[in-house]
Design an enzyme around this catalytic site. Structure first.
Site, PDB file in Angstrom:
ATOM      1  N   ASP A  41       3.350   1.087   3.340  1.00  0.00           N
ATOM      2  CA  ASP A  41       2.859   0.975   4.707  1.00  0.00           C
ATOM      3  C   ASP A  41       3.236  -0.416   5.249  1.00  0.00           C
ATOM      4  OD1 ASP A  41       1.443   0.644   7.041  1.00  0.00           O
ATOM      5  OD2 ASP A  41      -0.436   1.461   6.261  1.00  0.00           O
ATOM      6  N   ASP A  98       0.635   5.252   0.178  1.00  0.00           N
ATOM      7  CA  ASP A  98      -0.307   6.308   0.486  1.00  0.00           C
ATOM      8  C   ASP A  98       0.405   7.646   0.278  1.00  0.00           C
ATOM      9  OD1 ASP A  98      -2.117   8.025   1.696  1.00  0.00           O
ATOM     10  OD2 ASP A  98      -2.679   6.538   3.209  1.00  0.00           O
ATOM     11  N   ASP A 146       0.854  -1.170   0.000  1.00  0.00           N
ATOM     12  CA  ASP A 146       0.000   0.000   0.000  1.00  0.00           C
ATOM     13  C   ASP A 146       0.899   1.232   0.000  1.00  0.00           C
ATOM     14  OD1 ASP A 146      -2.738   1.158   0.577  1.00  0.00           O
ATOM     15  OD2 ASP A 146      -1.658   1.936   2.275  1.00  0.00           O
TER      16      ASP A 146
END
Ligand SMILES: [Zn+2]
Length: 401
Positions: A301, A102, A100
């Site tokens: 992450d 972000d 992930d």
């Protein structure tokens, strides 16, 4: 023609749009999705419905067109009994590897003020950048507004490309799916076959460390590259045909404004350098290594990658934080993705009339920029209007179909 809708019924409007979308959406699911737990948050509920499982996509489609979800997920884990409500009794069989990225975590975005966060009062329009719970003017509970500008999302996309390169070249994994999260980042799903899918969180943590390269590691690598621990020969830049982190450094150096000799050396078109060339290249390496190490560190992450029971947002489903499609990037070709409003919209040619409930600073939303004042009423395309409505800073007044 505009149809008037009451404030309570705005979700009904979205329910119909989402339902039409889900009746034909090309949801991207793993081939073995019958061993996955499906989870969803219904449009009208704060609570998640978990432990669902379906043997065919059409069964899943039937459910999500009946109970339209605000968010739709599947488990990265494969289970013998995916619908069992006890995690222990589900019988874990292995998990995909999930990444992930972000935009919120990207250093450049923070530096460039591409991230907007504040708390606001829907009742009176009060705004604060302080972390307080209730409105000092009318004591209503404050809500949080979180936004990242589109240029930050493009930065995240750039890191996604680097991540794909590492996963394909350094790990040799080839069952990859990349998608926009539908809000402010990107997901990379790496489907693993046995026995690799049995990797425990500790091994996954090692992978994170290799990709993320936190500060203690980069300091060590820098020192080694510059020969601070053995001063016999003059260290030269890594070459593009080397493996691992050295290849990542070589690639990044080529993106820097370096001289031609060093460039040719890195790509392997330069023979054995004499002392003066070597010295020149060493200076280049020394000058750029700090920047290069920052750029090869991918802001993933760790929690997501380490978690073997993570719920993955279904690519091409709708993200209920924005109303946007979590766009599946075809063939891992990042040039295929853009923040074009038509790409993120579940339906073409819908416009909404909305009322802005708080003063908003200049925001880049999808492919446009806006700044609005409280009380303003405007007609906007689905993508911009829905973003503001789902983020809680605007009220849907009318829909034009
Ligand atoms: Zn207030």
């Amino acid at each position: 023609m505009y149809n008037s809708i009451s404030s309570q019924n705005w979700l009904k409007v979205y329910e119909e749009i989402f339902r039409r979308y889900y009746s034909r959406a090309n949801l991207i699911l793993p081939n073995d999705f019958y061993v996955r737990e499906i989870a969803l948050q219904p449009l009208y509920s704060e609570n998640y419905v978990r432990h669902l499982s379906f043997s065919t996509i059409s069964e899943l489609r039937k459910t999500i067109t009946e109970k339209v979800p605000r968010h739709l997920y599947y488990s990265s884990a494969k289970y013998r009994e995916p619908a069992n409500t006890s995690m222990d009794e589900k019988q874990w069989m292995g998990s995909d590897l999930i990444f992930d990225i972000d935009a919120n975590d990207i250093r450049e975005c923070i530096v460039e003020n591409g991230i907007v966060t504040f708390k606001f009062c829907r009742t009176c329009g009060y705004i604060t950048y302080n972390n307080i719970k209730n409105c000092p003017k009318c004591s209503s509970e404050l809500l949080k507004f979180e936004h990242v500008d589109s240029r930050c999302i493009y930065r995240a996309l750039h890191y996604l490309a680097k991540l794909i390169d590492i996963i394909e070249n350094d790990f040799d994994f080839n069952m990859l799916k990349a998608s926009f999260s539908g809000n402010r980042g990107f997901h990379l799903i790496v489907e693993l076959i046995p026995p690799l899918d049995k990797m425990d969180p500790e091994i996954r943590r090692e992978i994170v460390s290799y990709i993320k390269l936190d500060e203690s590691i980069t300091t060590y690598i820098k020192a080694r590259l510059l020969g601070h621990n053995h001063r016999k020969a003059l260290p030269l830049p890594p070459k593009i045909n080397e493996g691992g982190i050295r290849r990542r450094i070589a690639k990044e150096l080529l993106d820097m404004p370096i001289d031609d000799v060093t460039k040719r050396y890195i790509v392997g078109q330069f023979g054995k350098p004499n002392f003066s060339d070597a010295l020149k290249m060493y200076k280049v390496l020394e000058h750029y290594i700090g920047d290069v190490m920052k750029r090869i560190s991918i802001p993933i992450d760790p929690k997501v990658t380490v978690d073997v029971t993570h719920l993955v947002r279904v690519p091409n489903s709708i993200n209920g934080k924005t109303g946007w499609i979590a766009y599946n990037i075809k063939k891992l070709d990042i040039s295929e993705f853009s923040m074009d409003h038509s790409l993120l919209s579940p339906e073409e040619n819908i416009k909404f009339k909305i009322r802005i409930d708080v003063d908003l600073p200049k925001l880049e939303i999808a492919d446009a920029s806006f700044s609005f004042s409280r009380g303003e009423e405007i007609v906007l395309e689905y993508v911009y209007a829905s973003y503001l409505v789902f983020k809680g800073v605007a009220t849907l007044i009318n829909v034009k179909s």
